[in-house]
Design an enzyme around this catalytic site. Structure first.
Site, mmCIF file in Angstrom:
data_model
loop_
_atom_site.group_PDB
_atom_site.id
_atom_site.type_symbol
_atom_site.label_atom_id
_atom_site.label_comp_id
_atom_site.label_asym_id
_atom_site.label_seq_id
_atom_site.Cartn_x
_atom_site.Cartn_y
_atom_site.Cartn_z
ATOM 1 N N HIS A 109 0.817 -1.219 0.000
ATOM 2 C CA HIS A 109 0.000 0.000 0.000
ATOM 3 C C HIS A 109 0.847 1.263 0.000
ATOM 4 O O HIS A 109 1.923 1.328 0.591
ATOM 5 C CB HIS A 109 -0.938 0.010 1.203
ATOM 6 C CG HIS A 109 -0.227 -0.035 2.533
ATOM 7 N ND1 HIS A 109 0.243 1.085 3.162
ATOM 8 C CD2 HIS A 109 0.102 -1.082 3.331
ATOM 9 C CE1 HIS A 109 0.804 0.745 4.306
ATOM 10 N NE2 HIS A 109 0.741 -0.567 4.431
ATOM 11 N N ASP A 110 0.376 2.244 -0.725
ATOM 12 C CA ASP A 110 0.951 3.596 -0.769
ATOM 13 C C ASP A 110 2.325 3.646 -1.427
ATOM 14 O O ASP A 110 3.033 4.647 -1.302
ATOM 15 C CB ASP A 110 1.043 4.204 0.638
ATOM 16 C CG ASP A 110 -0.315 4.299 1.308
ATOM 17 O OD1 ASP A 110 -1.145 5.107 0.860
ATOM 18 O OD2 ASP A 110 -0.560 3.537 2.279
ATOM 19 N N GLY A 146 4.923 -1.367 2.468
ATOM 20 C CA GLY A 146 4.146 -0.149 2.309
ATOM 21 C C GLY A 146 4.999 1.101 2.246
ATOM 22 O O GLY A 146 6.076 1.176 2.851
#
Length: 263
Positions: free
Chosen positions: A126-127, A144
């Site tokens: 994520h991100d 992440g």
């Protein structure tokens, strides 16, 4: 649901209402494309692929079998907020790749640029933010909030720690574990990864004039052979960036680096 008349969707695939499928898109058998997904013109999706969430995929991408894109991320703080995945054009995504949506605590978005080669069984957490023209080898994983600048190369079976930044044209050797930031043009290897040299064959370096090449070599020597402190390296990169365009890569990198650089 908006599906172009020139798109091809194989038998057994499920396209939910609310999905947007562009012209000349090919979707193989037994895929699931959920509401909120947009797939751009000319993209080819192999069989057994799942694309969900708010995911936008650009043009002329290829996505391998059994990949999962836009899935709920692995951050325990995530509570179903409206975050997304955005993928640019002409990317190759191999088999069994996993690309997770962002979090509100991060950018709210996992972003991938153009012309990247993401090989088999790669995980992008994520991100993450991936630039253009990168290569990520088989079975490598990005935790992440990782950032890859343009033309980074990561070998097979590598692990990149969360929040790490890999500067443009950095190279990570096979089976390496990266736990700190890697400056532009630096080659690294090992677990934990250490600098092993300078990427003198990078396209941007070869295209630069002799003066810029020398300034980059000098900065590298000061950081890694003369142990220049991080704050001094940051100031030196900012000074050089005024006069030498390619040195801006270092200035941009140091302005974002928070984990310290590999030594």
């Amino acid at each position: 649901m908006l599906i172009s008349s020139s798109a091809h969707i194989a038998c057994g695939s499920v396209i939910e209402p609310g999905a947007v499928i562009g012209a000349q898109v090919y979707i193989g058998p037994f895929c699931v494309i959920t509401a909120g997904v947009e797939i751009g013109e000319g993209t080819v999706i192999a069989s057994h692929v799942v694309i969900n969430g708010q995911t936008r995929i650009g043009r002329n991408n290829s996505i391998g079998r059994y990949s999962s894109i836009g899935e709920v991320n692995q951050d325990l703080k995530y509570a179903g907020e409206a975050t997304d995945v955005v993928i640019g054009d002409r990317n190759h995504i191999g088999e069994k790749a996993t690309i997770h949506r962002g979090t509100l605590q991060g950018r709210g978005r996992t972003a991938i640029g153009h012309d990247n080669r993401i090989l088999n069984s790669v995980h992008i957490g994520h991100d993450c933010v991936i630039g253009n023209g990168t290569l990520i080898g088989n079975n490598s994983g990005l935790a992440g909030h990782v950032e890859l600048d343009d033309a980074v190369q990561i070998g097979v079976m590598c692990a990149i720690h969360q929040f790490c930044i890999l500067g443009a044209y950095a190279q990570i050797a096979d089976r390496s574990g990266v736990v700190q930031d890697v400056p532009p043009f630096v080659c690294a290897s090992g677990n934990h990864a250490l600098p092993t040299g300078f990427n003198q064959w990078a396209v941007a370096f070869l295209a630069a004039d002799i003066q810029q090449q020398q300034e980059i070599r000098t900065l590298y020597d000061r950081i890694y052979h003369l142990a220049m402190p991080f704050d001094e390296a940051k100031k030196e990169a900012a000074r050089l960036a005024i006069h030498y365009p390619l040195l801006r890569l270092f200035n941009q990198f140091f302005s974002r680096s928070t984990r310290g650089i590999i030594r």
